[in-house]
Design an enzyme around this catalytic site. Structure first.
Site, short mmCIF file in Angstrom:
data_model
loop_
_atom_site.label_atom_id
_atom_site.label_comp_id
_atom_site.label_asym_id
_atom_site.label_seq_id
_atom_site.Cartn_x
_atom_site.Cartn_y
_atom_site.Cartn_z
N PRO A 86 6.19 0.14 19.09
CA PRO A 86 7.18 0.12 20.17
C PRO A 86 6.53 0.05 21.56
O PRO A 86 7.21 -0.22 22.54
CB PRO A 86 7.97 1.42 19.98
CG PRO A 86 7.21 2.24 19.01
CD PRO A 86 6.28 1.34 18.26
N GLU A 113 4.58 8.12 12.05
CA GLU A 113 4.12 9.27 12.86
C GLU A 113 3.05 8.87 13.87
O GLU A 113 2.62 9.68 14.67
CB GLU A 113 3.52 10.34 11.93
CG GLU A 113 4.43 10.74 10.80
CD GLU A 113 5.20 12.01 11.10
OE1 GLU A 113 5.43 12.28 12.29
OE2 GLU A 113 5.57 12.69 10.14
N ARG A 150 10.56 -20.07 10.34
CA ARG A 150 11.66 -21.04 10.45
C ARG A 150 11.36 -22.15 11.47
O ARG A 150 11.98 -23.20 11.43
CB ARG A 150 12.99 -20.35 10.75
CG ARG A 150 13.10 -19.76 12.12
CD ARG A 150 14.40 -19.00 12.31
NE ARG A 150 15.55 -19.88 12.49
CZ ARG A 150 15.83 -20.54 13.62
NH1 ARG A 150 15.02 -20.44 14.66
NH2 ARG A 150 16.89 -21.29 13.71
N1 ADE Z 1 7.40 0.35 15.02
C1 ADE Z 1 8.32 1.30 15.31
N2 ADE Z 1 9.21 0.84 16.19
C2 ADE Z 1 8.86 -0.47 16.47
C3 ADE Z 1 9.40 -1.47 17.32
N3 ADE Z 1 10.47 -1.27 18.07
N4 ADE Z 1 8.77 -2.67 17.34
C4 ADE Z 1 7.66 -2.88 16.60
N5 ADE Z 1 7.11 -1.96 15.80
C5 ADE Z 1 7.70 -0.76 15.72
#
Ligand code: ADE
Length: 222
Positions: A86, A113, A150
């Site tokens: 994230p 985690e 794709r």
């Molecule tokens: N792992 C956990 N959340 C994620 C996200 N939003 N994008 C990519 N990998 C992740």
């Protein structure tokens, strides 16, 4: 193109690789995808892949050894290593197009985690699929794989993705099929006219209108 995916949960990919467009692309040899169990690379006698984080607080943290060994085993001079997290760059269609130019992608699925910070040094790019937190990088790696595959030559009808939402920073135009009248909701006359130029004009107008209403931020990029 070849895509190697490193994950603790290879079973999550079963449906993804065995259905629909991705299945067909694999059968036709338009892409090669291999899913690797990170645990298989662990040098620990019990095949351990995570441990408590130093300093406390965190839960179990993915250890660097299995990931480093896996990447070093798979990487060639043509590889691009993507880390799903994230904290990465927010994914979009432009990045998908850029990735189609690569010969070999290695995608590392992060751990719920957290993963040892030194794993970051392996990545050419860190990618997030949006501002929310998933339990792991598996779904994110499928999103990246699906959106890139794709776009590869011959995977879907030639040039059909030029009408995709986000191509040229416009959302898609509305489409209709039979019947012409469904519960009083009618197919726009122009689509029944057989007048190709008028249909094209109508579609572009609808794209502009829709994008202005729903995603004015895209129009600014145009
Ligand atoms: N792992 C956990 N959340 C994620 C996200 N939003 N994008 C990519 N990998 C992740």
């Amino acid at each position: 193109m070849k895509i190697d995916i490193l994950t603790l949960f290879p079973g999550m990919f079963d449906g993804f690789l065995h259905e629909s467009i991705i299945k067909r692309a694999l059968e036709r040899g338009q892409v090669e995808i291999q899913v690797h169990d990170i645990r298989a690379y662990s040098k620990d006698p019990h095949k351990k892949v995570d441990d408590y984080g130093y300093g406390g607080g965190q839960g179990m943290v993915l250890m660097p050894q299995p990931i480093f060994d896996a990447v070093e085993d798979l990487r060639t001079e043509n590889s691009k290593v993507l880390l799903m997290t994230p904290q990465g760059k927010t994914y979009n269609q432009e990045i998908a197009y850029d990735l189609t130019q690569e010969k070999h992608l290695i995608i590392i699925c992060g751990h719920y985690e957290g993963f040892d910070e030194r794993i970051r040094t392996l990545a050419d790019m860190e990618i997030s699929i949006g501002d929310y937190v998933l339990t792991g990088g598996e779904l994110a790696s499928m999103v990246i794989t699906d959106s890139v595959v794709r776009l590869l030559d011959g995977v879907i009808a030639k040039d059909s993705h030029i009408y995709d939402s986000f191509h040229n920073h416009l959302l898609d135009y509305p489409v209709y099929t039979k019947p012409v009248d469904f519960r009083g909701m009618k197919v726009p006359e122009v689509l029944l006219s057989g007048h190709h130029q008028k249909i094209e004009e109508w579609r572009l107008e609808e794209q502009m209108k829709r994008t202005k209403e729903r995603r004015p931020d895209l129009l600014e990029k145009r």
